[in-house]
Design a protein around this motif. Structure first.
Motif, short mmCIF file in Angstrom:
data_model
loop_
_atom_site.label_atom_id
_atom_site.label_comp_id
_atom_site.label_asym_id
_atom_site.label_seq_id
_atom_site.Cartn_x
_atom_site.Cartn_y
_atom_site.Cartn_z
N THR A 111 0.86 -1.20 0.00
CA THR A 111 0.00 0.00 0.00
C THR A 111 0.89 1.24 0.00
O THR A 111 2.09 1.18 0.31
CB THR A 111 -0.91 0.09 1.26
OG1 THR A 111 -0.08 0.41 2.39
CG2 THR A 111 -1.66 -1.19 1.53
N GLY A 112 0.27 2.37 -0.30
CA GLY A 112 0.99 3.64 -0.27
C GLY A 112 1.45 3.99 1.13
O GLY A 112 2.53 4.56 1.32
N TYR A 113 0.62 3.68 2.09
CA TYR A 113 0.98 3.95 3.48
C TYR A 113 2.29 3.22 3.81
O TYR A 113 3.22 3.80 4.39
CB TYR A 113 -0.15 3.46 4.39
CG TYR A 113 -0.17 4.08 5.76
CD1 TYR A 113 -1.21 4.93 6.14
CD2 TYR A 113 0.83 3.81 6.67
CE1 TYR A 113 -1.22 5.49 7.40
CE2 TYR A 113 0.83 4.38 7.93
CZ TYR A 113 -0.20 5.22 8.29
OH TYR A 113 -0.21 5.79 9.53
N ASN A 116 5.43 4.72 2.05
CA ASN A 116 5.97 5.91 2.72
C ASN A 116 6.71 5.53 4.01
O ASN A 116 7.81 6.01 4.26
CB ASN A 116 4.86 6.92 3.00
CG ASN A 116 4.49 7.68 1.73
OD1 ASN A 116 5.31 7.79 0.81
ND2 ASN A 116 3.28 8.19 1.66
N HIS A 137 0.20 14.14 3.47
CA HIS A 137 -0.59 12.98 3.88
C HIS A 137 -0.09 12.41 5.22
O HIS A 137 1.10 12.42 5.50
CB HIS A 137 -0.47 11.91 2.79
CG HIS A 137 -1.42 10.77 2.95
ND1 HIS A 137 -1.06 9.58 3.54
CD2 HIS A 137 -2.73 10.64 2.60
CE1 HIS A 137 -2.09 8.76 3.54
NE2 HIS A 137 -3.12 9.38 2.97
N SER A 139 0.45 9.51 6.26
CA SER A 139 1.46 8.44 6.24
C SER A 139 2.88 9.03 6.17
O SER A 139 3.83 8.41 6.65
CB SER A 139 1.22 7.52 5.05
OG SER A 139 1.21 8.23 3.83
N ASP A 179 3.53 16.16 -0.83
CA ASP A 179 2.56 15.59 -1.76
C ASP A 179 2.77 16.28 -3.11
O ASP A 179 3.11 17.47 -3.14
CB ASP A 179 1.12 15.91 -1.32
CG ASP A 179 0.61 15.05 -0.16
OD1 ASP A 179 1.44 14.45 0.56
OD2 ASP A 179 -0.62 14.99 0.02
N SER A 183 -4.11 15.90 -1.24
CA SER A 183 -5.28 15.01 -1.29
C SER A 183 -6.57 15.67 -0.82
O SER A 183 -7.64 15.23 -1.21
CB SER A 183 -5.01 13.73 -0.51
OG SER A 183 -4.48 14.01 0.76
N ASP A 208 5.34 12.46 -3.01
CA ASP A 208 4.27 11.46 -2.95
C ASP A 208 3.23 11.90 -3.98
O ASP A 208 2.50 12.87 -3.75
CB ASP A 208 3.69 11.43 -1.54
CG ASP A 208 2.45 10.55 -1.42
OD1 ASP A 208 1.83 10.24 -2.45
OD2 ASP A 208 2.09 10.22 -0.28
N ALA A 210 0.55 10.36 -5.18
CA ALA A 210 -0.63 9.48 -5.15
C ALA A 210 -1.76 9.98 -6.05
O ALA A 210 -2.41 9.19 -6.74
CB ALA A 210 -1.13 9.33 -3.72
N HIS A 211 -1.98 11.31 -6.07
CA HIS A 211 -3.13 11.84 -6.80
C HIS A 211 -2.78 12.42 -8.16
O HIS A 211 -3.67 12.85 -8.90
CB HIS A 211 -3.84 12.91 -5.96
CG HIS A 211 -4.44 12.36 -4.71
ND1 HIS A 211 -5.66 11.73 -4.70
CD2 HIS A 211 -3.96 12.29 -3.46
CE1 HIS A 211 -5.92 11.32 -3.47
NE2 HIS A 211 -4.90 11.65 -2.69
N THR A 238 1.00 5.56 -5.70
CA THR A 238 0.13 4.47 -5.27
C THR A 238 -0.59 3.90 -6.49
O THR A 238 -0.75 4.57 -7.50
CB THR A 238 -0.95 4.93 -4.27
OG1 THR A 238 -1.85 5.77 -4.94
CG2 THR A 238 -0.33 5.67 -3.11
N LYS A 241 -5.25 4.61 -6.54
CA LYS A 241 -6.02 5.81 -6.93
C LYS A 241 -6.35 5.69 -8.42
O LYS A 241 -7.21 4.93 -8.78
CB LYS A 241 -5.22 7.05 -6.55
CG LYS A 241 -4.82 7.07 -5.05
CD LYS A 241 -5.71 7.90 -4.18
CE LYS A 241 -5.67 7.55 -2.71
NZ LYS A 241 -4.52 8.02 -1.95
C1 LIG Z 1 -4.01 7.59 -0.53
C2 LIG Z 1 -2.69 8.20 -0.23
C3 LIG Z 1 -1.66 7.45 0.34
C4 LIG Z 1 -1.86 6.04 0.79
O1 LIG Z 1 -1.95 5.19 -0.28
P1 LIG Z 1 -2.67 3.77 -0.11
O2 LIG Z 1 -2.19 2.99 -1.24
O3 LIG Z 1 -4.13 4.04 -0.12
O4 LIG Z 1 -2.23 3.24 1.24
C5 LIG Z 1 -0.43 8.06 0.51
N1 LIG Z 1 -0.24 9.35 0.17
C6 LIG Z 1 -1.21 10.12 -0.35
C7 LIG Z 1 -0.94 11.54 -0.70
C8 LIG Z 1 -2.47 9.56 -0.55
O5 LIG Z 1 -3.45 10.30 -1.05
#
Ligand SMILES: *Cc1c(COP(=O)(O)O)cnc(C)c1O
Length: 389
Positions: A111-113, A116, A137, A139, A179, A183, A208, A210-211, A238, A241
């Motif tokens: 996972t992304g969590y 990180n 975020h 995490s 980020d 998010s 990061d 993710a988005h 990640t 998303k």
């Molecule tokens: C969702 C998110 C994460 C965590 O990712 P997961 O794969 O859902 O655990 C980490 N960083 C950011 C900025 C996120 O939006």
């Protein structure tokens, strides 16, 4: 059974305090369908909450890739990556992600969590400095704490404040982490300027994204598409998303990845994700890379939402990605509006503290390429009604 522990009393008090502040969260069960319908116990809702920006969690070819891999290889990895759980599909996914992003190597996480936690705590140690944007975020904040490094936060996107912290850290090992796309606010970090500052002060930049990945940039390479690996040594993404699946990765030069393969504890001590998930991620990546029309459809939907919202007098933020926050302020007011939208058939979550700073509760509208124009128009009709009452 009687207990002398003070813990149950503390748990009860915390619950009461959250409830009184309108901050209690509940898990709701929902089934999701390809046309953004969400079936819940309260009835059917149109989903404006999911991060499945391109609709790939419901995409036929992606689902078929997952099913075919499960038939052939089984449903689970059976072990951690270093103990026989690293399937050829994981290797293929790592290589294709690195190739797509123009990076040397990639390390996969569940996972992304975990990515990180693993990356930051795998690189930093006590005595180091971790500089972060205040709106990063959770995490990333947790990862800095876990690493033992000194955490220094700067006000959101404030380059001058970031520079002061970098200057104070010169001569020490430091990382600056942000980020890419935030998010809860949907805005993009000043990445090129942050990269310049990091180079000037000898700090390592980590983003990061993710988005951003899959959503913006050439071939969906994200908010960092134009940064070289020298400017941006560590890029985290990640797969939960825009990819619509689950999993995550960090992309970097080989020597960083080799080190993290040893030191990133969530990588070393956790079961590898199921090979069918890797197959689905490979299919999703092919679509992200080769079908710009999906990103175009998402952009058209965002533009349509913003045009209509402006027409009915709804105040928008100056952000042009799929995350469109409608600022409310008070947490219980935000919750009330979200409930009314729910009654009208739309799932738009109220985002409340502690996810966002106190006094900045909001409705967060998330758009997808899979929304129809009619669904967006219907949402605007409902927003106009609930805002006016
Ligand atoms: C969702 C998110 C994460 C965590 O990712 P997961 O794969 O859902 O655990 C980490 N960083 C950011 C900025 C996120 O939006």
């Amino acid at each position: 059974m009687q207990s002398n522990s003070p813990l149950p009393g503390r748990v009860a008090a915390a619950r009461l305090e959250r409830a009184n502040a309108g901050l209690l969260r509940r898990v709701k069960t929902a089934r999701r369908f390809a046309d953004r319908r969400l079936q819940t116990a309260q009835g059917e809702l149109i989903d404006f909450a999911s991060n499945d920006y391109l609709g790939l969690s419901q995409e036929h070819t992606v689902v078929e890739a997952m099913v075919a891999a499960a038939r052939e290889y089984g449903s689970g990895a059976g072990a951690a990556h270093l103990l026989g759980g690293h399937h050829p599909l994981h290797q293929q996914l790592s290589e294709q992600l690195a190739d797509w992003l123009g990076r040397d190597k990639v390390l996969l996480f569940a996972t992304g969590y975990m990515a990180n936690l693993g990356t930051i705590a795998g690189l930093l140690e006590r005595g180091d400095i971790c500089i972060q944007d205040k709106l990063n975020h959770a995490s990333l904040i947790d990862a800095a704490r876990l690493s033992g490094a000194e955490l220094k936060r700067y006000p959101h996107a404030d380059l001058a404040a970031a520079e002061r912290r970098l200057a104070q850290s010169e001569g020490r090992v430091s990382m600056l982490i942000t980020d890419g796309v935030f998010s809860m606010d949907g805005d993009v970090a000043p990445l090129t300027d942050l990269a310049k500052l990091c180079q000037r002060y000898g700090s390592v930049l980590m983003v990061d994204d993710a988005h951003g990945l899959g959503v913006c940039g050439e071939q969906g390479r994200g908010s960092c598409a134009d940064l070289s690996s020298q400017q941006l040594p560590l890029l985290m993404g990640t797969l939960g998303k825009a990819f619509g699946q689950s999993g995550a990765f960090v992309a970097a030069d080989g020597h960083w990845i080799d080190h993290l393969t040893q030191s990133a504890r969530p990588f070393v001590y956790s079961t590898a994700p199921p090979p069918p998930v890797a197959a689905a991620n490979l299919a999703a990546l092919a679509i992200i890379r080769d079908q710009p029309q999906r990103r175009q459809r998402l952009q058209d939907n965002i533009a349509h939402f913003r045009r209509l919202a402006t027409q009915v007098g709804i105040e928008l933020q100056d952000v042009h990605g799929p995350i469109q926050p409608l600022m409310i302020g008070d947490a219980s007011q935000a919750l009330k509006l979200a409930t009314r939208l729910g009654d009208a058939g739309f799932y738009v979550p109220a985002i409340r503290p502690p996810t966002v700073p106190a006094g900045s509760a909001r409705l967060r509208v998330t758009l997808s390429a899979a929304h129809s124009r009619q669904q967006i128009e219907a949402l605007l009709g409902a927003l106009e009604t609930v805002h006016a009452h």
